[in-house]
Design a protein around this motif. Structure first.
Motif, PDB file in Angstrom:
ATOM      1  N   TYR A 108      55.325  30.821  35.644  1.00 42.72           N
ATOM      2  CA  TYR A 108      54.859  30.945  34.268  1.00 42.72           C
ATOM      3  C   TYR A 108      54.291  32.336  34.055  1.00 42.72           C
ATOM      4  N   LYS A 109      54.778  33.029  33.038  1.00 42.08           N
ATOM      5  CA  LYS A 109      54.594  34.468  32.912  1.00 42.08           C
ATOM      6  C   LYS A 109      53.153  34.933  32.711  1.00 42.08           C
ATOM      7  N   ASP A 110      52.269  34.091  32.202  1.00 41.25           N
ATOM      8  CA  ASP A 110      50.891  34.516  31.932  1.00 41.25           C
ATOM      9  C   ASP A 110      49.876  33.944  32.912  1.00 41.25           C
ATOM     10  N   THR A 111      50.356  33.293  33.958  1.00 39.69           N
ATOM     11  CA  THR A 111      49.435  32.703  34.932  1.00 39.69           C
ATOM     12  C   THR A 111      48.585  33.772  35.608  1.00 39.69           C
ATOM     13  N   GLN A 112      49.215  34.847  36.046  1.00 39.75           N
ATOM     14  CA  GLN A 112      48.458  35.884  36.739  1.00 39.75           C
ATOM     15  C   GLN A 112      47.459  36.562  35.806  1.00 39.75           C
ATOM     16  N   LYS A 113      47.820  36.699  34.538  1.00 48.46           N
ATOM     17  CA  LYS A 113      46.882  37.265  33.559  1.00 48.46           C
ATOM     18  C   LYS A 113      45.646  36.385  33.449  1.00 48.46           C
ATOM     19  N   LEU A 114      45.849  35.077  33.410  1.00 46.82           N
ATOM     20  CA  LEU A 114      44.738  34.141  33.341  1.00 46.82           C
ATOM     21  C   LEU A 114      43.835  34.293  34.561  1.00 46.82           C
ATOM     22  N   ILE A 115      44.451  34.363  35.741  1.00 45.79           N
ATOM     23  CA  ILE A 115      43.696  34.492  36.985  1.00 45.79           C
ATOM     24  C   ILE A 115      42.911  35.803  37.014  1.00 45.79           C
ATOM     25  N   SER A 116      43.570  36.891  36.649  1.00 44.88           N
ATOM     26  CA  SER A 116      42.938  38.212  36.711  1.00 44.88           C
ATOM     27  C   SER A 116      41.824  38.363  35.684  1.00 44.88           C
ATOM     28  N   THR A 117      41.990  37.744  34.526  1.00 42.76           N
ATOM     29  CA  THR A 117      41.007  37.901  33.455  1.00 42.76           C
ATOM     30  C   THR A 117      39.768  37.046  33.675  1.00 42.76           C
ATOM     31  N   LEU A 118      39.970  35.767  33.962  1.00 43.26           N
ATOM     32  CA  LEU A 118      38.819  34.876  34.128  1.00 43.26           C
ATOM     33  C   LEU A 118      38.118  35.063  35.470  1.00 43.26           C
ATOM     34  N   LYS A 119      38.874  35.353  36.510  1.00 43.39           N
ATOM     35  CA  LYS A 119      38.343  35.573  37.860  1.00 43.39           C
ATOM     36  C   LYS A 119      37.641  34.340  38.432  1.00 43.39           C
ATOM     37  N   THR A 120      37.877  33.193  37.860  1.00 42.48           N
ATOM     38  CA  THR A 120      37.292  31.946  38.370  1.00 42.48           C
ATOM     39  C   THR A 120      38.385  30.896  38.579  1.00 42.48           C
ATOM     40  N   ILE A 121      39.594  31.364  38.856  1.00 44.27           N
ATOM     41  CA  ILE A 121      40.748  30.490  39.043  1.00 44.27           C
ATOM     42  C   ILE A 121      41.131  30.461  40.524  1.00 44.27           C
ATOM     43  N   LYS A 122      41.392  29.280  41.031  1.00 41.89           N
ATOM     44  CA  LYS A 122      41.863  29.117  42.405  1.00 41.89           C
ATOM     45  C   LYS A 122      43.245  28.476  42.385  1.00 41.89           C
ATOM     46  N   THR A 123      43.965  28.593  43.508  1.00 40.99           N
ATOM     47  CA  THR A 123      45.329  28.065  43.579  1.00 40.99           C
ATOM     48  C   THR A 123      45.534  27.312  44.887  1.00 40.99           C
ATOM     49  N   ASP A 124      46.708  26.693  45.008  1.00 44.75           N
ATOM     50  CA  ASP A 124      47.055  25.951  46.223  1.00 44.75           C
ATOM     51  C   ASP A 124      47.810  26.810  47.225  1.00 44.75           C
ATOM     52  N   TYR A 125      47.743  28.127  47.069  1.00 42.40           N
ATOM     53  CA  TYR A 125      48.519  29.041  47.907  1.00 42.40           C
ATOM     54  C   TYR A 125      48.266  28.822  49.404  1.00 42.40           C
ATOM     55  N   TYR A 126      47.001  28.765  49.804  1.00 42.28           N
ATOM     56  CA  TYR A 126      46.685  28.655  51.237  1.00 42.28           C
ATOM     57  C   TYR A 126      47.088  27.299  51.797  1.00 42.28           C
ATOM     58  N   GLU A 127      46.979  26.265  50.981  1.00 49.48           N
ATOM     59  CA  GLU A 127      47.434  24.946  51.413  1.00 49.48           C
ATOM     60  C   GLU A 127      48.948  24.954  51.617  1.00 49.48           C
TER      61      GLU A 127
END
Length: 210
Positions: free
Chosen positions: A92-111
């Motif tokens: 989804y094209k704006d997911t990284q923008k959301l993460i970078s802007t809010l700075k309080t977003i976590k993901t399942d990447y490490y899992e």
């Protein structure tokens, strides 16, 4: 354009259901054009203390993006979860923008990376008994879709936060005013956000039927 949904009419225990009419528009709309989008926008705009959300990703829907940013600016604690694959990517094209802007977003990447390692070890150990055709080692999808606002409201359903899903595809969402239901969803959220547990690592939450 519909910017407001009247939340004040809801009493504790009330449930509202919203549908996306797939025949209304000839193409996806990047704004609040129906009650489904307006209900979530109003929830975010009127949040007083907290917004906990879990979504697959974020695409378009600039009104909602700006509402989350503004909520954080006015002192609301905004915390979120999105999906990432083993390459740390969300389509989804704006997911990284959301993460970078809010700075309080976590993901399942490490899992997902941990799961990939386990599956690759199976291949190395058992050889041809396992292959990449037997499972998808790229990642499991984090596909929850819910918002918990002020520990009182839950907005959830089939709808992804994208212009396609919120205005064009046949989706549905429910808005629930219930502190009890909000608590159950917060338990789910806290496993992911505070404990780093996703997918099969999460514990089953009691159904709280009583």
């Amino acid at each position: 354009k519909i910017n407001y949904y009247n939340l004040s009419e809801m009493q504790e225990g009330d449930i509202k259901i919203f549908f996306v009419d797939p025949l209304r528009f000839k193409r996806p709309q990047n704004n609040s054009v129906n009650e489904l989008t307006a209900s979530l926008l109003s929830l975010i705009n009127t949040a007083k203390t907290s917004i906990n959300f879990a979504i697959y990703g974020f695409s378009g829907e600039d009104d909602l993006m700006n509402a989350l940013i503004n909520a954080q600016k006015r002192g609301v604690v905004v915390q979120g979860i999105t999906d990432k694959d083993i390459y740390d990517i969300n389509i989804y094209k704006d997911t990284q923008k959301l993460i970078s802007t809010l700075k309080t977003i976590k993901t399942d990447y490490y899992e997902d990376k941990k799961n990939e390692k386990i599956e690759r070890e199976k291949i190395e150990k058992y050889g041809k008994r396992f292959s990449t055709d037997d499972f998808d080692i790229r990642s499991m999808i984090m596909h929850d879709k819910f918002f918990v606002v002020d520990n009182s409201y839950v907005w959830t359903g089939s709808t992804n936060i994208s212009e396609n899903c919120m205005t064009y595809n046949a989706n549905n969402s429910v808005l629930i005013k219930s502190k009890k239901v909000a608590n159950i969803y917060n338990q789910e959220f806290n496993q992911m956000y505070n404990e780093g547990k996703f997918h099969l690592s999460k514990k089953t939450i009691p159904n709280n039927e009583n």
